[in-house]
Design a protein around this motif. Structure first.
Motif, PDB file in Angstrom:
ATOM      1  N   GLU A 258       9.001  -7.860  -9.756  1.00  0.00           N
ATOM      2  CA  GLU A 258       7.521  -8.833  -9.231  1.00  0.00           C
ATOM      3  C   GLU A 258       6.672  -8.067  -8.276  1.00  0.00           C
ATOM      4  OE1 GLU A 258       7.763 -12.827  -9.101  1.00  0.00           O
ATOM      5  OE2 GLU A 258       9.457 -13.373  -9.765  1.00  0.00           O
ATOM      6  N   GLU A 259       7.347  -7.527  -7.209  1.00  0.00           N
ATOM      7  CA  GLU A 259       6.493  -7.005  -6.456  1.00  0.00           C
ATOM      8  C   GLU A 259       6.767  -5.616  -6.328  1.00  0.00           C
ATOM      9  OE1 GLU A 259       5.434 -10.290  -6.374  1.00  0.00           O
ATOM     10  OE2 GLU A 259       7.249 -10.830  -5.301  1.00  0.00           O
ATOM     11  N   TYR A 260       7.466  -5.006  -7.184  1.00  0.00           N
ATOM     12  CA  TYR A 260       7.208  -3.712  -7.390  1.00  0.00           C
ATOM     13  C   TYR A 260       8.197  -3.175  -6.253  1.00  0.00           C
ATOM     14  CZ  TYR A 260       3.750  -4.664 -10.357  1.00  0.00           C
ATOM     15  OH  TYR A 260       2.967  -5.240 -11.396  1.00  0.00           O
ATOM     16  N   VAL A 261       9.357  -3.544  -5.959  1.00  0.00           N
ATOM     17  CA  VAL A 261      10.219  -2.876  -4.734  1.00  0.00           C
ATOM     18  C   VAL A 261      11.668  -3.027  -5.219  1.00  0.00           C
ATOM     19  CG1 VAL A 261       8.674  -3.888  -2.867  1.00  0.00           C
ATOM     20  CG2 VAL A 261      10.265  -5.524  -3.839  1.00  0.00           C
TER      21      VAL A 261
ATOM     22  N   SER B 112       0.720 -11.878   3.863  1.00  0.00           N
ATOM     23  CA  SER B 112      -0.297 -11.307   3.763  1.00  0.00           C
ATOM     24  C   SER B 112      -1.474 -11.675   3.037  1.00  0.00           C
ATOM     25  CB  SER B 112      -0.204  -9.509   3.629  1.00  0.00           C
ATOM     26  OG  SER B 112      -1.433  -9.008   3.703  1.00  0.00           O
ATOM     27  N   ASP B 113      -2.881 -11.629   3.594  1.00  0.00           N
ATOM     28  CA  ASP B 113      -3.907 -12.118   2.685  1.00  0.00           C
ATOM     29  C   ASP B 113      -4.279 -11.047   1.799  1.00  0.00           C
ATOM     30  OD1 ASP B 113      -4.896 -10.293   4.617  1.00  0.00           O
ATOM     31  OD2 ASP B 113      -6.413 -11.717   5.447  1.00  0.00           O
ATOM     32  N   ARG B 114      -3.647  -9.948   1.902  1.00  0.00           N
ATOM     33  CA  ARG B 114      -4.074  -9.066   1.029  1.00  0.00           C
ATOM     34  C   ARG B 114      -3.140  -8.857  -0.220  1.00  0.00           C
ATOM     35  NH1 ARG B 114      -3.533  -3.754   4.478  1.00  0.00           N
ATOM     36  NH2 ARG B 114      -2.112  -5.051   5.458  1.00  0.00           N
ATOM     37  N   PHE B 115      -2.000  -9.823  -0.122  1.00  0.00           N
ATOM     38  CA  PHE B 115      -0.900  -9.297  -1.293  1.00  0.00           C
ATOM     39  C   PHE B 115      -1.363  -9.911  -2.651  1.00  0.00           C
ATOM     40  CE2 PHE B 115       2.293 -11.965  -3.696  1.00  0.00           C
ATOM     41  CZ  PHE B 115       3.338 -10.955  -3.668  1.00  0.00           C
ATOM     42  N   GLN B 116      -2.038 -10.944  -2.738  1.00  0.00           N
ATOM     43  CA  GLN B 116      -2.409 -11.340  -4.164  1.00  0.00           C
ATOM     44  C   GLN B 116      -3.396 -10.227  -4.848  1.00  0.00           C
ATOM     45  OE1 GLN B 116      -1.198 -13.455  -6.000  1.00  0.00           O
ATOM     46  NE2 GLN B 116       0.256 -14.399  -4.655  1.00  0.00           N
ATOM     47  N   ALA B 117      -4.214  -9.667  -4.115  1.00  0.00           N
ATOM     48  CA  ALA B 117      -5.194  -8.597  -4.571  1.00  0.00           C
ATOM     49  C   ALA B 117      -4.726  -7.427  -4.972  1.00  0.00           C
ATOM     50  CB  ALA B 117      -6.475  -8.467  -3.678  1.00  0.00           C
ATOM     51  N   GLN B 118      -3.754  -6.869  -4.177  1.00  0.00           N
ATOM     52  CA  GLN B 118      -2.994  -5.652  -4.409  1.00  0.00           C
ATOM     53  C   GLN B 118      -1.975  -6.064  -5.492  1.00  0.00           C
ATOM     54  OE1 GLN B 118      -1.083  -4.293  -1.064  1.00  0.00           O
ATOM     55  NE2 GLN B 118      -2.959  -4.169   0.300  1.00  0.00           N
TER      56      GLN B 118
ATOM     57  N   ILE C  56       9.533  -8.143   2.618  1.00  0.00           N
ATOM     58  CA  ILE C  56       9.033  -9.090   1.817  1.00  0.00           C
ATOM     59  C   ILE C  56       8.357 -10.019   2.429  1.00  0.00           C
ATOM     60  CG2 ILE C  56       9.646 -10.328  -0.250  1.00  0.00           C
ATOM     61  CD1 ILE C  56       9.820  -7.304  -0.763  1.00  0.00           C
ATOM     62  N   LEU C  57       8.898 -10.626   3.278  1.00  0.00           N
ATOM     63  CA  LEU C  57       8.263 -11.812   3.769  1.00  0.00           C
ATOM     64  C   LEU C  57       6.914 -11.452   4.444  1.00  0.00           C
ATOM     65  CD1 LEU C  57       8.235 -14.661   5.083  1.00  0.00           C
ATOM     66  CD2 LEU C  57       9.675 -13.863   7.177  1.00  0.00           C
TER      67      LEU C  57
END
Length: 433
Positions: free
Chosen positions: A273-276, A326-332, A320-321
């Motif tokens: 989901e988060e590419y990790v 982060s407020d940039r998480f969804q856009a990225q 991950i936390l």
């Protein structure tokens, strides 16, 4: 049996005896020690103001001891969020935020009773926990005929369960809910089944539509009404990568509280989901039960983790936390989704163009990382040809299926990739040495 394990079993049996019946022999014995090293260390952390000589780590100047050669690459993080052991159930704040994320992305879960997610060492570990707690020798694990091969290792080899297969697609190339229902009902004399619902599915990249989703839930309900205890597991490894008009949620929400004989379990994680992928952070969540029963299963799950890996990696959970907050998480994340969707759409356009004649068909796909070609020649022979002559790696599954991961191919390179696959198929078809 340890009294704590017996107490957890009694809680489950009192609230819902069918859930208690689902536990494996190991699951019945599992518990989380309350008076052991962990609990005493936790108590000391709160009360030992002078010296805390309980924890099995080294400290220096009031912080976890560490090497500068490692810390110099991690200066954004406090050593206490990297080097100490994470709790066996995972960092509490991460568990809470993941639960909030799950509820936001799955409106059907709203109002349902669910446990706090327990952190696992990625999804394979979560699926393995399901096997440990619920699968005994001879129990049925029901999966489609096109599935992730690790299921057999996890449930059949490790736990001795019987793998029960049904065709993934029906005659209309839709999800074969009738086949799922028949596979479930075939276990009526046994009274128990574990069903794995992996959408988007590995290997074909398919997610059912809303109508198909309702049919899947109906099949599980029908099995429960027939007297079968169903452990319904949603393997949501590729959750969120839905590129077309399909289900946009996990079926976990619809399965929670479906029937007293249905236990809903969600296994998901940041891995894809988060590419990790290498961070190995997953979660397991239970739903549809009383608070006491959810707590009992959570304790058994954490006890299982304590008895196997002790706890998951702390740095990965911290990373991950931080990202989730982060407020940039969804856009990225949206940027990466657009790239993945573009690749999937490009593949479908190529395959529908008529360029490749009739040397293959393809299984329906609309999500995830993969798609599968159904070749007119032997897939393994084509795979070997691609490696030796065309520098292309693919996965051969069965006699005719060839899995292609478009997730790791740039959009501009996809046409060249499929041109090479096409030429390899022609070579094999012509019998070239």
């Amino acid at each position: 049996m340890n009294p704590l394990a017996q107490q957890l079993n009694e809680t489950l049996a009192r609230d819902n005896p069918h859930i208690a019946e689902m536990l494996s022999d190991l699951g019945k014995k599992m518990y989380l020690p309350k008076l052991g090293i962990l609990s005493q260390s936790a108590e000391a952390k709160q009360k030992a103001g002078a010296y805390n000589a309980t924890i099995g780590i080294a400290t220096e100047n009031g912080k976890p001891m560490h090497l500068e050669v490692i810390q110099e690459t991690l200066t954004a993080y406090d050593p206490k969020d990297l080097y100490e052991y994470a709790p066996p159930g995972g960092k509490p704040e991460l568990r809470t935020i993941w639960r909030e994320k799950m509820l936001a992305e799955n409106p059907s879960v709203a109002g349902k009773a669910i446990s706090l997610p327990v952190v696992t060492n990625a999804l394979t570990h979560g699926l393995s926990i399901v096997g440990d707690l619920f699968a005994d020798e001879g129990d049925a694990v029901i999966v489609p005929d096109k599935n992730w091969e690790n299921y057999e290792l996890t449930y059949h080899v490790r736990r001795g369960a019987d793998m029960v297969y049904y065709p993934l697609y029906d005659a209309d190339n839709r999800f074969n809910s009738a086949g799922l229902r028949d596979a479930l009902l075939s276990r009526k004399d046994k009274g128990k089944a574990i069903v794995l619902l992996n959408f988007p599915i590995n290997p074909t990249g398919y997610t059912p539509g809303a109508e198909e989703g309702r049919a899947i839930v109906d099949a599980v309900r029908e099995a429960a009404e027939a007297g079968i205890n169903v452990v319904a597991v949603t393997d949501d490894a590729y959750f969120g990568l839905f590129f077309e008009d399909s289900l946009q949620e996990s079926l976990f929400g619809q399965l929670c509280g479906l029937h007293e004989r249905v236990l809903a379990i969600k296994v998901d994680g940041a891995t894809k989901e988060e590419y990790v992928w290498g961070f190995r952070v997953g979660f397991i969540t239970y739903g549809g039960l009383s608070e006491a029963s959810l707590s009992a299963l959570e304790q058994k799950t954490i006890g299982n983790i304590r008895s196997t890996i002790s706890s998951g990696p702390h740095p990965s959970q911290t990373f991950i936390l931080r990202a989730l907050k982060s407020d940039r998480f969804q856009a990225q994340k949206e940027e990466k989704f657009v790239i993945m969707k573009g690749r999937a759409n490009k593949v479908k356009a190529l395959l529908d163009s008529g360029k490749y004649g009739d040397v293959w068909t393809y299984y329906p796909f609309n999500s995830g990382y993969f798609m599968c070609l159904n070749l007119t020649v032997d897939a393994e022979t084509v795979r070997q040809r691609l490696l030796s002559d065309y520098g292309v790696g693919t996965i051969a599954l069965g006699e005719t299926d060839l899995r292609v991961a478009f997730s790791c191919i740039e959009e501009n390179d996809l046409e060249d990739l499929f041109d090479r696959i096409y030429q390899a198929v022609l070579d094999v078809k012509a019998g070239k040495a």
